[in-house]
Design an enzyme around this catalytic site. Structure first.
Site, PDB file in Angstrom:
ATOM      1  CG  ASP A 174      -1.896   1.099   1.247  1.00  0.00           C
ATOM      2  OD1 ASP A 174      -2.191   1.759   0.198  1.00  0.00           O
ATOM      3  OD2 ASP A 174      -2.609   1.381   2.244  1.00  0.00           O
TER       4      ASP A 174
ATOM      5  CD  GLU B  79      -5.302   6.408  -0.839  1.00  0.00           C
ATOM      6  OE1 GLU B  79      -6.685   5.717  -0.895  1.00  0.00           O
ATOM      7  OE2 GLU B  79      -4.469   6.012  -0.270  1.00  0.00           O
TER       8      GLU B  79
END
Length: 454
Positions: free
Chosen positions: A289, A323
């Site tokens: 991630d 993000e």
């Protein structure tokens, strides 16, 4: 009749030839990725030499500099930065937490949630109210909640075979738990980690404070810690919980999206994006991630250049910034695309880990989805069976407002939430072959999108 038959056979022959040519091209893409793929070694550098990349941090800036240099070294036609101001939250010294029953103290693992305020210097200690939902909390009322720590303990649903559905059914506690608790006078909020594994890794992630509500400290507790706290509360309802965290929000910082592109040979004004987010949380190395998605996106362009594929349309790899705790990079990219009158026909995002590819989710019109479904016979031999409606991805989401068709890369999701937002999200948890298969899958879809359009 003979002319009709001849035309039919000619059409059939041309269609067969086209499919065969596409099959050969896609086979070459996979051969290159699996024999000479670079994304795994690039990921090694990103995670082990740069490491965590929370927005506004020195690590994030190093990642910007390095990925720009990496794409320049690959000889892409253009590499450039897009400036964006991002939140700058820092964790500070490691958190401390324990359950106290009488004179006995039992330490439990916690991690402050991104955006949380710190506790007072001496920490927070109070009795605990356990709830599973916001309605349950509200039903208790301020009389029972004021002065206490609210413990949100709704687990992810293990019966959901798509783990992102399980995550979606539980993550509201993390996002809004502190606000809902503060409305009733709580002094802190503790949230069960968003994971299916029973372990000692607390999962961080972003939280949000409502307007006009007191800012109370909030942290995630590991699943094992949550189970222990719940069991202890059942046996000793008057126990107290102590936690101390040292986080703070600094002024917004300057950062960048990093963009590399191969210019289209026939329709350069039509753009196809592949991307991931360069920022990561600070507990691990940001491998799954979303280091994997970023390296796969650069790999797509490398494969095309190496194989001598000259795309009709411009292909861009975008490393989005922020993000995790703001989405400002994705919003800025879409804003600039609109200001510059750019025509983005499609965007693909990889942000679900570097696991075995399963397919793509599509956000578009029924006609556009139907066209993509016609490519399934070309993609199915590579395990890409799950192609159909689905989310495109947070960073590319704003592009839908300018008519872009969105694609979310879908790998197998079963292990993702063992690592998501934790200290376990490290390079060694990424399988090289699975990662390279993902890059090839994205490159195959880009090839088809470029060849046939939408």
């Amino acid at each position: 009749m003979r002319k009709v038959t001849t035309l039919f056979l000619l059409c059939l022959s041309l269609c067969s030839y086209g499919q065969n040519a596409d099959s050969v091209a896609i086979r070459r893409i996979y051969n290159e990725a699996l024999s000479n793929g670079k994304s795994h070694e690039w990921l090694r550098y990103l995670t082990q030499q740069i490491g965590p990349r929370l927005s506004g941090s020195a690590g994030a800036q190093k990642a910007v500099d390095w990925t720009k240099q990496l794409m320049e070294q690959q000889g892409f036609d253009r590499v450039f930065l897009q400036e964006v101001m991002v939140p700058h939250w820092v964790r500070g010294a490691k958190e401390v937490a324990y359950i106290q029953i009488g004179k006995q103290k039992t330490n439990v693992p916690i991690a402050a949630l991104g955006g949380s305020v710190a506790t007072p210097a001496k920490g927070v200690e109070a009795q605990v109210i356990e709830v599973k939902s916001f309605p349950e909390l509200r039903a208790l009322g301020a009389e029972k909640v004021k002065g206490k720590i609210v413990f949100f303990n709704r687990p992810m649903d293990p019966t959901k075979t798509i783990t992102f559905d399980a995550y979606g059914g539980a993550v509201d506690q993390r996002a809004g738990g502190a606000t809902e608790a503060a409305k009733l006078g709580a002094v802190g909020a503790i949230i069960r980690s968003m994971g299916l594994a029973q372990d000692d890794y607390p999962h961080t992630g972003g939280t949000r404070y409502g307007t006009g509500v007191p800012l109370i400290p909030t942290a995630a507790i590991s699943t094992n810690g949550a189970n222990l706290l719940s069991k202890s509360l059942a046996e000793n309802p008057t126990l107290t919980f102590y936690f101390k965290q040292n986080c703070e929000s600094l002024p917004d910082a300057k950062s960048y999206n990093v963009v590399g592109e191969i210019k289209g040979s026939e329709k350069p004004d039509e753009i196809i994006v592949v991307g991931g987010h360069l920022d990561s949380w600070d507990l691990g190395q940001g491998a799954h991630d979303d280091g994997t998605g970023c390296m796969q996106s650069i790999e797509v362009l490398r494969i095309m250049k190496t194989l001598g594929i000259k795309p009709k349309r411009t292909i861009r790899a975008v490393m989005f910034m922020n993000e995790e705790n703001g989405l400002r990079g994705g919003v800025k990219y879409a804003d600039l695309a609109k200001q510059n009158n750019e025509k983005h026909i499609a965007a693909i995002e990889s942000d679900e880990g570097g696991f075995t590819p399963r397919g793509f989710g599509i956000v578009g019109t029924p006609q556009q989805k139907e066209k993509v479904l016609q490519w399934k016979p070309l993609l199915a031999p590579y395990g890409l069976h799950d192609i159909g409606p689905g989310g495109g991805g947070a960073d590319i989401g704003p592009l839908v407002n300018i008519g872009t068709v969105l694609f979310g890369f879908k790998p197998d999701s079963q292990r993702y939430f063992d690592f998501h937002h934790t200290a376990a999200d490290r390079f060694e948890m990424v399988n090289k072959r699975e990662l390279e298969l993902g890059g090839a899958s994205m490159a195959a879809l880009v090839y088809l999108l470029d060849t046939y359009g939408l």
